[in-house]
Design a protein around this motif. Structure first.
Motif, mmCIF file in Angstrom:
data_model
loop_
_atom_site.group_PDB
_atom_site.id
_atom_site.type_symbol
_atom_site.label_atom_id
_atom_site.label_comp_id
_atom_site.label_asym_id
_atom_site.label_seq_id
_atom_site.Cartn_x
_atom_site.Cartn_y
_atom_site.Cartn_z
ATOM 1 N N ASP A 21 62.663 1.872 -12.538
ATOM 2 C CA ASP A 21 63.187 0.935 -13.517
ATOM 3 C C ASP A 21 64.580 1.457 -13.841
ATOM 4 O O ASP A 21 64.739 2.411 -14.595
ATOM 5 N N ASN A 23 66.953 0.570 -15.575
ATOM 6 C CA ASN A 23 67.398 0.570 -16.977
ATOM 7 C C ASN A 23 67.040 1.871 -17.675
ATOM 8 O O ASN A 23 67.742 2.322 -18.572
ATOM 9 N N SER A 24 65.940 2.486 -17.242
ATOM 10 C CA SER A 24 65.523 3.720 -17.908
ATOM 11 C C SER A 24 66.174 4.948 -17.252
ATOM 12 O O SER A 24 65.921 6.073 -17.623
ATOM 13 N N GLN A 26 69.588 5.392 -16.909
ATOM 14 C CA GLN A 26 71.026 5.245 -17.133
ATOM 15 C C GLN A 26 71.700 6.481 -17.714
ATOM 16 O O GLN A 26 72.912 6.555 -17.801
ATOM 17 N N SER A 100 66.796 -9.201 -13.081
ATOM 18 C CA SER A 100 66.720 -8.908 -14.517
ATOM 19 C C SER A 100 65.284 -8.988 -15.041
ATOM 20 O O SER A 100 65.026 -8.637 -16.192
ATOM 21 N N PRO A 213 72.429 -1.573 -9.338
ATOM 22 C CA PRO A 213 72.730 -1.438 -10.767
ATOM 23 C C PRO A 213 73.875 -0.455 -10.997
ATOM 24 O O PRO A 213 74.190 0.366 -10.122
ATOM 25 N N CYS A 215 75.635 2.846 -12.227
ATOM 26 C CA CYS A 215 75.007 4.149 -11.957
ATOM 27 C C CYS A 215 75.696 5.258 -12.766
ATOM 28 O O CYS A 215 76.931 5.316 -12.796
ATOM 29 N N GLN A 293 77.125 -4.016 -12.239
ATOM 30 C CA GLN A 293 76.022 -4.273 -11.318
ATOM 31 C C GLN A 293 76.553 -5.125 -10.164
ATOM 32 O O GLN A 293 77.329 -6.056 -10.367
#
Ligand SMILES: C=C1C[C@]23C[C@@]1(O)CC[C@H]2[C@@]12CCC[C@@](C)(C(=O)O1)[C@H]2[C@@H]3C(=O)O
Ligand SMILES: O=C(O)CCC(=O)C(=O)O
Ligand SMILES: [Fe+2]
Length: 370
Positions: A21, A23-24, A26, A100, A213, A215, A293
């Motif tokens: 994931d 998003n986690s 970042q 998303s 995404p 980075c 992204q």
């Protein structure tokens, strides 16, 4: 006719790492994503001066220009191709909506280890000890059953976008095939499955949506590792974020910055074979960045799965031996799944006789793990 999906049944790819994931992730680049870059690679990025050719499809000399680009680069950017801008906006909107979604939702359409379609990592991940900073979604035939899982309410809208996009790409790919073949002195009559008007109706294709995404440590991460496509040709649309690079002989990695409304056309391994090595398939990779992204949509275009592809007889002669044995796309995908960037060498006939090897064998792992 066998389907493309059968190609991987004999070579399932088990990716042991959990789906990420992003998003986690970042804050800091996890070690499992940390690739290191040799010094030489930094230099090649900075010193290169040449740029990938940009070709106007309406140029009366387009076939020659395409031929020259295929021979010297294996890739070019195409403008004035006639694909309406709204198709690009729509497919990019679909990418944004898809990637998303929460991970648990995307996983409802996860690709199985021996399958082609669905959500996951690039298949080539299995050849590298480090993970790539990307996720992808492959569509073969109809996306209906997958999109029903992702968007129980909105699936029809996204199916329509994919259908329209694929239809436009199919027409463009056929036109490109005619020009590329003409530049090699091959007519559509020489290729049985081209059809009387060069529609290449039986062609097989996959749509591959990629997301890279932003980075936290882009210099040490890799979006998509260096590879060639197994296709005849690939038509790629990128959003307005850079990252794609191609390897040019003697120059190193050259960036392919996005052109508004432009398309990247790259030669794949099957055209490399058909052209008896005259039009080399191009090694390419994707770097990531800290802020944006990136999305790309690759239309991977090949022959009907049961058609044998071999060096065209017009390109074989006393001074130019036949370099490759004939293969179907299915068989070749099996080779790729097993040998990855050595797949071309695996179907080469005269390498052991002449001591010749396909160049990319040595160019495969320019990025090392650190
Ligand atoms: C038809 C196909 C070509 C492809 C494997 C696939 O089944 C669908 C995904 C394609 C892709 C895209 C990223 C690079 C690549 C090497 C990969 O791992 O999956 C290509 C495959 C290919 O061209 O061999
Ligand atoms: O994202 C890109 O620009 C390249 C993607 C790619 O190489 C592929 O899907 O085969
Ligand atoms: Fe590719």
């Amino acid at each position: 006719m066998p389907s493309l999906s059968e190609a991987f049944q004999a070579h399932p790819v088990y990716l042991h790492h959990k789906h990420p994931d992003f998003n986690s992730l970042q804050e800091q680049l996890p070690d499992s994503y940390a690739w290191t870059q040799p010094d030489s690679d930094h230099h090649s990025n900075n010193t290169t001066t040449s740029t990938v050719p940009v070709i106007d499809f309406k140029d009366p000399n387009a076939s020659n220009l395409i031929g020259h680009a295929c021979k010297t680069w294996g890739v070019f950017q195409l403008v004035n191709h006639g694909i309406p801008m709204n198709l690009f906006t729509d497919i990019q909107t679909a990418c944004l909506a898809l990637f998303s979604l929460p991970l648990h939702q995307k996983l409802k359409a996860a690709r199985s280890p021996d399958g082609v379609s669905g959500y996951g990592r690039a298949r080539i991940s299995s050849f590298f000890p480090k993970l790539m900073w990307s996720e992808c979604f492959t569509i073969l035939d109809s996306p209906l059953h997958l999109f029903l899982q992702l968007w129980p309410q909105d699936y029809a809208k996204y199916c329509e976008i994919v259908k329209e996009y694929e239809a436009a790409m199919k027409k463009l790919a056929a036109k490109l095939m005619c020009l590329v073949l003409a530049s090699l002195g091959i007519s559509k009559e020489d290729i049985k499955w081209a059809g009387p008007r060069g529609e290449f109706n039986g062609a097989c294709a996959a749509l591959h949506l990629n997301s890279y995404p932003s980075c936290p440590d882009p210099d040490r991460a890799m979006g998509l590792a260096a590879h060639t496509d197994s296709t005849l040709l690939t038509i790629l649309h990128q959003n307005n974020v850079s990252g794609l690079q191609v390897l040019k002989d003697g120059e190193g990695w050259v960036a392919l910055p996005p052109l508004a409304g432009g398309l990247v056309i790259n030669i794949g391994d099957l055209l490399h074979i058909l052209s008896n090595g005259l039009y080399p398939s191009v090694l390419h990779r994707v770097r990531v960045n800290r802020s944006w992204q990136r999305f790309s949509v690759a239309y991977l275009y090949g022959p009907p799965t049961n058609v044998e592809i071999s060096p065209n007889e017009k390109l074989v002669g006393p001074g130019r031996p036949c370099l490759y044995r004939s293969v179907t796309w299915n068989e070749y995908l099996g080779k790729k799944a097993k040998h990855f960037n050595k797949a071309l060498s695996a179907v080469r006939v005269s390498s052991s006789i002449n001591g010749l090897f396909d160049v990319r064998e040595d160019q495969n792992n320019d990025f090392q793990v650190g």
